[in-house]
Write an enzyme that holds these catalytic residues in place. Structure first.
Site, PDB file in Angstrom:
ATOM      1  N   ARG A  46     -15.360-125.455  -1.006  1.00  0.00           N
ATOM      2  CA  ARG A  46     -14.162-124.904  -2.011  1.00  0.00           C
ATOM      3  C   ARG A  46     -15.174-123.924  -2.810  1.00  0.00           C
ATOM      4  O   ARG A  46     -15.575-124.307  -3.915  1.00  0.00           O
ATOM      5  CB  ARG A  46     -13.265-125.723  -2.847  1.00  0.00           C
ATOM      6  CG  ARG A  46     -12.415-125.123  -3.752  1.00  0.00           C
ATOM      7  CD  ARG A  46     -11.236-126.117  -4.101  1.00  0.00           C
ATOM      8  NE  ARG A  46     -10.446-125.445  -5.129  1.00  0.00           N
ATOM      9  CZ  ARG A  46     -10.702-125.152  -6.455  1.00  0.00           C
ATOM     10  NH1 ARG A  46     -11.717-125.485  -6.852  1.00  0.00           N
ATOM     11  NH2 ARG A  46      -9.620-124.897  -7.196  1.00  0.00           N
ATOM     12  N   SER A 117      -1.370-127.603   0.458  1.00  0.00           N
ATOM     13  CA  SER A 117      -1.025-128.256  -0.775  1.00  0.00           C
ATOM     14  C   SER A 117       0.262-128.095  -1.052  1.00  0.00           C
ATOM     15  O   SER A 117       1.002-127.086  -0.865  1.00  0.00           O
ATOM     16  CB  SER A 117      -1.781-127.443  -2.130  1.00  0.00           C
ATOM     17  OG  SER A 117      -3.201-127.570  -2.000  1.00  0.00           O
ATOM     18  N   LYS A 146      -9.832-127.068 -12.087  1.00  0.00           N
ATOM     19  CA  LYS A 146      -9.211-126.118 -11.286  1.00  0.00           C
ATOM     20  C   LYS A 146      -8.628-125.249 -12.426  1.00  0.00           C
ATOM     21  O   LYS A 146      -7.609-125.823 -13.018  1.00  0.00           O
ATOM     22  CB  LYS A 146      -8.081-126.689 -10.339  1.00  0.00           C
ATOM     23  CG  LYS A 146      -7.153-125.475  -9.632  1.00  0.00           C
ATOM     24  CD  LYS A 146      -6.299-126.037  -8.626  1.00  0.00           C
ATOM     25  CE  LYS A 146      -5.095-125.433  -8.280  1.00  0.00           C
ATOM     26  NZ  LYS A 146      -5.308-124.433  -7.314  1.00  0.00           N
TER      27      LYS A 146
HETATM   28  N1  TZP Z   1      -6.057-129.056  -6.682  1.00  0.00           N
HETATM   29  C1  TZP Z   1      -5.432-129.559  -7.618  1.00  0.00           C
HETATM   30  S1  TZP Z   1      -6.201-130.523  -8.780  1.00  0.00           S
HETATM   31  C2  TZP Z   1      -7.822-129.818  -8.124  1.00  0.00           C
HETATM   32  C3  TZP Z   1      -7.460-128.974  -7.093  1.00  0.00           C
HETATM   33  C4  TZP Z   1      -8.451-128.461  -6.133  1.00  0.00           C
HETATM   34  C5  TZP Z   1      -9.256-130.373  -8.724  1.00  0.00           C
HETATM   35  C6  TZP Z   1      -9.471-131.714  -8.487  1.00  0.00           C
HETATM   36  O1  TZP Z   1     -10.908-131.899  -9.183  1.00  0.00           O
HETATM   37  P1  TZP Z   1     -11.102-133.338  -9.711  1.00  0.00           P
HETATM   38  O2  TZP Z   1     -12.229-132.909 -10.563  1.00  0.00           O
HETATM   39  O3  TZP Z   1     -11.018-134.278  -8.826  1.00  0.00           O
HETATM   40  O4  TZP Z   1     -10.059-133.497 -10.868  1.00  0.00           O
END
Ligand code: TZP
Ligand code: MG
Length: 222
Positions: A46, A117, A146
Site C-alpha cells: 500500500r 473494503s 490512514k
Molecule cells: N483502512 C482502514 S484503517 C487502515 C486502513 C488502511 C489503517 C490501519 O493501520 P493501523 O496502523 O493498523 O491502524
C-alpha cells in the site's frame, strides 16, 4: 488457476500485514522480511500518502517486496493499483469503496485474489456480489495510519455482518494490536490486518508479528 477457496482465504487472513515505504523509516524490505520471519500470512503493498513512491520507483519496490513474499510462500496483494498488479503478476488486488468498481476489477484480474473494503452490511453484500474473495472491515479502533479513515466502529460491526448472513472471509482493520486481536476474532473476523502494530514496532518487528499470529491462533481455537 482457480479462485482461492474460502477456507484457504480465511487461513491466509490470520496476520495480514499492510505496508508501503511511507510506513517506516527503515527500508521496507527489511521490515517485511523480519515480519515474515514472525509469521505474517498475507501481505499488501500500500504505497500511498505523503512521500509515497510513484511510477518506476513504485514498481521497483513492489517487485522487491513481491520477491520476498514469494520466498516465504506468502501471497502479495496490491492496494488500488490494478495495472501494477497485472504488470508484475501479483497474487491479488485490494480496493476500497472510492476506488475502481470491484466488479470491473474482478473482470480484469480473473482468478487473482480480490479484497474489498466494506463498512456496513450493504457494502458487504455488494462486494460479495461483485466477486470479492474477502472483505476488509474497519476501522475497528482509531487509527493514525490512514489519512481519510472513517470513524472507528468497534468490533460490533463484525458481529452485525455475520448476523446479516455474510459468510465470506473477513479481516478486521484499524488500530489492531496483539492485545485486541482476540476481541475482533471473537466478534467474527477471520484474522487481523495491521500497519503500525508491525511497521512501527520496535526493531526488529519479528516478535510483534509473532504475537499477533499467536493471539489469532489462540482466539480461533476457543
Ligand atoms: N483502512 C482502514 S484503517 C487502515 C486502513 C488502511 C489503517 C490501519 O493501520 P493501523 O496502523 O493498523 O491502524
Ligand atoms: Mg483504496
Amino acid at each position: 488457476m482457480a479462485r482461492i477457496a474460502s477456507g484457504d482465504m480465511k487461513e491466509r487472513l490470520a496476520v495480514y500485514f499492510i505496508m508501503g515505504s511511507q510506513n517506516s523509516e527503515r527500508p521496507a524490505a527489511d521490515v517485511l522480511k523480519e515480519a515474515l520471519d514472525g509469521g505474517v500470512t498475507l501481505f499488501q503493498f500500500r504505497e500511498k500518502g505523503q512521500g509515497a513512491l510513484k511510477g518506476a520507483d513504485k514498481e521497483a519496490l513492489a517487485r522487491q517486496l513481491q520477491h520476498l513474499c514469494r520466498a516465504y510462500g506468502v501471497p502479495f496483494i496490491v492496494n488500488d493499483d490494478v495495472e501494477l498488479a497485472l504488470a508484475i503478476d501479483a497474487d491479488g488486488v485490494h480496493v476500497g469503496q472510492d476506488d475502481e468498481d470491484a466488479r470491473c476489477v474482478r473482470e480484469k484480474i480473473g482468478d487473482k485474489i480480490l479484497g474489498v473494503s466494506a463498512h456496513n452490511v450493504e457494502e458487504a453484500m455488494a462486494a460479495v456480489d461483485a466477486g470479492a474473495d474477502y472483505l476488509g472491515v474497519g476501522p475497528i479502533y482509531p487509527t493514525s495510519s490512514k489519512e481519510d479513515a472513517k470513524e472507528a466502529q468497534g468490533p460490533d460491526v463484525l458481529r452485525r455482518l455475520r448476523e446479516a448472513g455474510i459468510t465470506i472471509p473477513i479481516v478486521a482493520i484499524g488500530g489492531i494490536t496483539a492485545a485486541n486481536a482476540k476481541t475482533v476474532v471473537e466478534a467474527g473476523a477471520d484474522g487481523v490486518s495491521v500497519i503500525s502494530a508491525i511497521a512501527s514496532a520496535p526493531s526488529p518487528p519479528t516478535g510483534a508479528a509473532a504475537a499477533l499470529a499467536e493471539a489469532v491462533r489462540a482466539a480461533r481455537t476457543r
